[in-house]
Design a protein around this motif. Sequence first.
Motif, PDB file in Angstrom:
ATOM      1  N   TRP A 181      43.518  37.186  32.001  1.00 50.77           N
ATOM      2  CA  TRP A 181      44.072  38.234  32.860  1.00 50.77           C
ATOM      3  C   TRP A 181      45.470  37.934  33.402  1.00 50.77           C
ATOM      4  O   TRP A 181      46.400  38.716  33.237  1.00 50.77           O
ATOM      5  CB  TRP A 181      43.097  38.532  34.006  1.00 50.77           C
ATOM      6  N   LYS A 234      32.154  39.257  31.965  1.00 49.38           N
ATOM      7  CA  LYS A 234      32.681  39.303  33.329  1.00 49.38           C
ATOM      8  C   LYS A 234      32.508  40.744  33.780  1.00 49.38           C
ATOM      9  O   LYS A 234      33.184  41.645  33.271  1.00 49.38           O
ATOM     10  CB  LYS A 234      34.153  38.886  33.352  1.00 49.38           C
ATOM     11  N   ASP A 285      40.002  39.342  29.130  1.00 49.18           N
ATOM     12  CA  ASP A 285      39.835  40.215  30.300  1.00 49.18           C
ATOM     13  C   ASP A 285      40.153  41.661  29.922  1.00 49.18           C
ATOM     14  O   ASP A 285      40.026  42.069  28.756  1.00 49.18           O
ATOM     15  CB  ASP A 285      40.710  39.670  31.443  1.00 49.18           C
ATOM     16  N   ASP A 286      40.582  42.420  30.887  1.00 49.12           N
ATOM     17  CA  ASP A 286      40.835  43.855  30.772  1.00 49.12           C
ATOM     18  C   ASP A 286      41.805  44.172  29.616  1.00 49.12           C
ATOM     19  O   ASP A 286      42.610  43.326  29.227  1.00 49.12           O
ATOM     20  CB  ASP A 286      41.455  44.291  32.105  1.00 49.12           C
ATOM     21  N   ASP A 298      32.882  43.574  36.256  1.00 50.44           N
ATOM     22  CA  ASP A 298      33.774  43.867  37.382  1.00 50.44           C
ATOM     23  C   ASP A 298      33.392  45.173  38.060  1.00 50.44           C
ATOM     24  O   ASP A 298      32.676  46.018  37.487  1.00 50.44           O
ATOM     25  CB  ASP A 298      35.223  43.942  36.847  1.00 50.44           C
ATOM     26  N   CYS A 313      32.028  40.123  39.451  1.00 48.86           N
ATOM     27  CA  CYS A 313      33.373  40.213  40.009  1.00 48.86           C
ATOM     28  C   CYS A 313      33.486  41.580  40.656  1.00 48.86           C
ATOM     29  O   CYS A 313      32.922  42.551  40.159  1.00 48.86           O
ATOM     30  CB  CYS A 313      34.390  40.063  38.871  1.00 48.86           C
ATOM     31  N   TRP A 333      33.268  35.611  40.641  1.00 48.69           N
ATOM     32  CA  TRP A 333      34.709  35.439  40.769  1.00 48.69           C
ATOM     33  C   TRP A 333      35.012  35.432  42.267  1.00 48.69           C
ATOM     34  O   TRP A 333      34.770  36.401  42.969  1.00 48.69           O
ATOM     35  CB  TRP A 333      35.449  36.540  40.022  1.00 48.69           C
ATOM     36  N   ASP A 391      40.609  37.318  43.858  1.00 52.95           N
ATOM     37  CA  ASP A 391      41.776  37.567  43.016  1.00 52.95           C
ATOM     38  C   ASP A 391      42.955  36.726  43.474  1.00 52.95           C
ATOM     39  O   ASP A 391      43.961  36.627  42.769  1.00 52.95           O
ATOM     40  CB  ASP A 391      42.179  39.052  43.078  1.00 52.95           C
ATOM     41  N   ASN A 430      35.846  47.565  40.589  1.00 53.03           N
ATOM     42  CA  ASN A 430      37.136  47.482  41.252  1.00 53.03           C
ATOM     43  C   ASN A 430      37.437  48.535  42.309  1.00 53.03           C
ATOM     44  O   ASN A 430      38.601  48.839  42.557  1.00 53.03           O
ATOM     45  CB  ASN A 430      38.245  47.465  40.207  1.00 53.03           C
ATOM     46  N   GLY A 479      37.749  40.312  42.707  1.00 52.53           N
ATOM     47  CA  GLY A 479      37.550  39.013  43.358  1.00 52.53           C
ATOM     48  C   GLY A 479      36.132  38.943  43.894  1.00 52.53           C
ATOM     49  O   GLY A 479      35.175  39.339  43.221  1.00 52.53           O
TER      50      GLY A 479
HETATM   51  C1  GLA Z   1      39.986  42.786  38.900  1.00 54.47           C
HETATM   52  C2  GLA Z   1      39.532  41.355  38.708  1.00 54.47           C
HETATM   53  C3  GLA Z   1      40.597  40.573  37.981  1.00 54.47           C
HETATM   54  C4  GLA Z   1      40.861  41.228  36.653  1.00 54.47           C
HETATM   55  C5  GLA Z   1      41.261  42.681  36.858  1.00 54.47           C
HETATM   56  C6  GLA Z   1      41.371  43.410  35.532  1.00 54.47           C
HETATM   57  O1  GLA Z   1      41.053  42.860  39.780  1.00 54.47           O
HETATM   58  O2  GLA Z   1      39.222  40.768  39.941  1.00 54.47           O
HETATM   59  O3  GLA Z   1      40.202  39.234  37.803  1.00 54.47           O
HETATM   60  O4  GLA Z   1      39.710  41.147  35.851  1.00 54.47           O
HETATM   61  O5  GLA Z   1      40.316  43.370  37.659  1.00 54.47           O
HETATM   62  O6  GLA Z   1      41.766  44.715  35.674  1.00 54.47           O
END
Ligand code: GLA
Length: 729
Positions: free
Chosen positions: A330, A470, A360-361, A472, A520, A539, A542, A474, A523
């Motif tokens: 990331w 992972k 990651d993303d 997430d 996650c 996680w 961040d 958000n 974070g």
């Molecule tokens: C969140 C996660 C990061 C990363 C981004 C990707 O903010 O906490 O670690 O994976 O998304 O968009």
Amino acid sequence: MIPIRVFALATLAICSAAASVRYVPESKTFFLETAHTSYVFGVNENGALQNIYWGGKVTRTADFSPAHTVDNHASFESREGQSPEEYPGWGGMQYAEPCLKVTFGDGVRDLALRYVSHELGPETVTVRLKDIGYNFLVDVVYQVFPANDIIRRQVRIANQTGQPATLESAQSAVWYLPPGEGYRLSYLTGRWAGETQLTREPIHTGRKVLESRRGTTSHEANPWFAIDAGGAADEEHGRVWFGALGWSGAWKLVVEQTPHGRVSVTGGYNDFDFAYQLQPGESLDTPPFYAGYSDGGFGESSRILHRFLRERILPDRASPHPRPVLYNSWEATAFDVNEAGQTALAKKAAKLGVELFVMDDGWFGQRNDDHRGLGDWYVNPQKFPNGLGGLIDAVNKLGMKFGLWVEPEMVNPDSDLYRKHPDWAMNFPGRPRTEGRNQLILNMARDDVKEHIFGVLDRLLTQNRIAFLKWDMNRNFSEPGWPEVAPAAQKQIWVKYVNNVYAIIDRLREKHPGVEIESCSGGGGRVDLGMLRRVDEVWTSDNTEAFDRLRIQDGFSAVYAPKVMMAWVTDVPNMNGRSTPLKFRFLVAMMGSLGIGANLNHWSDDDLSFASQMIAHYKAIRETVQQGRLYRLASPREGTFTANEYLSEDGRQAVLFAFLQAQQLLRPAPVVCLRGLDPEAVYRIRTIDDKLVDSRDNTSGAALMNRGIGLRLGGDFDGTMLVFERVDR
Ligand code: GLA
């Protein structure tokens, strides 16, 4: 789920003195025991369940009087209202925080729960309570973890009244502190990029509410408390009562001192915007609420929770294994991922000793930035013309496992999924749909949405050799509408959303047992014992800046074991503009589960070779860090020096991490005294640098703990690690 069984009326059997759960029929008293604690409650003269004692172990039955309502005359109060009921319904003159508040089908809003029966197991007791009038039942379930010094409480609320009943507050438990004064509360609050900050403050009369109204555990506060007697505890000493809720949705803890001085903590579902309608015959389980007591201060309280998490909660609890060193793309590549770029990073990561490579993303749909693509879980054909197979093969050939980022609960309005199913997003008809990070939340409470998401993830895992997700999340809830169900049922979204997320993870794990998961939420927004029952790590934040991390990780360690605390080494200057040396960044991250999140293409040969050495050092001590006992010797909250010691369960290895954040006035770093060693044993000291003042090879446990060791730390962001191996005599 708590099995509903046919309840025999109270058995007269008294279990043997060694059992962790006993019932004494003469005094109608229940005794729960762990290795070092006792929890006692009984049925009082009104038939209500009442707390008698919680604290250090007292085994003599005769030391306790039967439960009896409080004999204290006070105008404007009832005896019942002043008595510490184990699971108080809101009714009568009950002015303290209730555990349960109900509106019955006929409009009555009064609840008085009385003992009906109980069922004893070797480590459990379930007490059935019933309202004095309605056929409305509450099974209060206690489970004892004797070796872990933890008790778990939870209830099942069952509506047998023949009419709908609406729960307006459904708590898991109330924990009463022994009568006393001067209690002090410790709790964790935070925000995005600043999670798990510890506060300690005296408890005064009134209510202190710790909560999340966000639909998830949240960065704002973590569902944990610790209360120490007399405000006198420290890391090594003092009586501490503590607890943590296992729920990943909106939650609430109410820490209360009544006008008459009774101190308690009530916790469970957040009752804000809460109304859970139970149809006749339906029931609701509350989340588990775990608690314990220790006279060994905050340090021992944390170690109890860490061990409990490792041995009784985590998915690998039956046969714990170390967390792999991972690489995550990331911070290096953000959305700009493709097969060639990721393969190049993977080659560099493998050389360092990384064991799990996580992309990651950015790999799916039209996900070129955070405005689009969420919901479209197909591999982006421009970035990965051969699917994920090419990259995964390359990663596997390099000797690493492959992991992938997903954010299944979300949708961008600019996505195929949203264009097809706009109704799947949480919404109130005709009202704005507030976007957070340009995304909306799928209504996971809907079973069709749940099935869709399970199908997508199941396919992804079936078609690709993915060893790790992972997972997430958000953003937090807004406009939590559920227009497809009747208005009276819509608020169930707060509970059903979370239970469906749990159900998807549970099903995926069952079907793909080799796959591990990291939780996650931007974070550390979803870290709790409910999620940790089904994920292997979290996680932490961040914010990967090492100096800030010291404090975030310190607060995190109050509750959660280092093993689940994912910590990356990233590039500098970090998001806050600060630059710390690579060694400092490594040492901070090595106090948890180590990861690398930097752009390795920018690292010099010297950096890469230093990183290989640090990863090798980490592998030699990770068992102790991840599975051992943590002693917080000096807190980053209190000065410019931080020190943590990790001691292996068998006592053969201790690892010390020490940091001088900023030297002032040329003051030397303090001498560090270790803890928990065998004073008679001799330890060989292994260094990774020249920071040890006295370079003697072997030292006794007594000397290490009493005389301590001096460290040559100076300047800004200095740090070291020392390893102590017990030498057999
Ligand atoms: C969140 C996660 C990061 C990363 C981004 C990707 O903010 O906490 O670690 O994976 O998304 O968009």
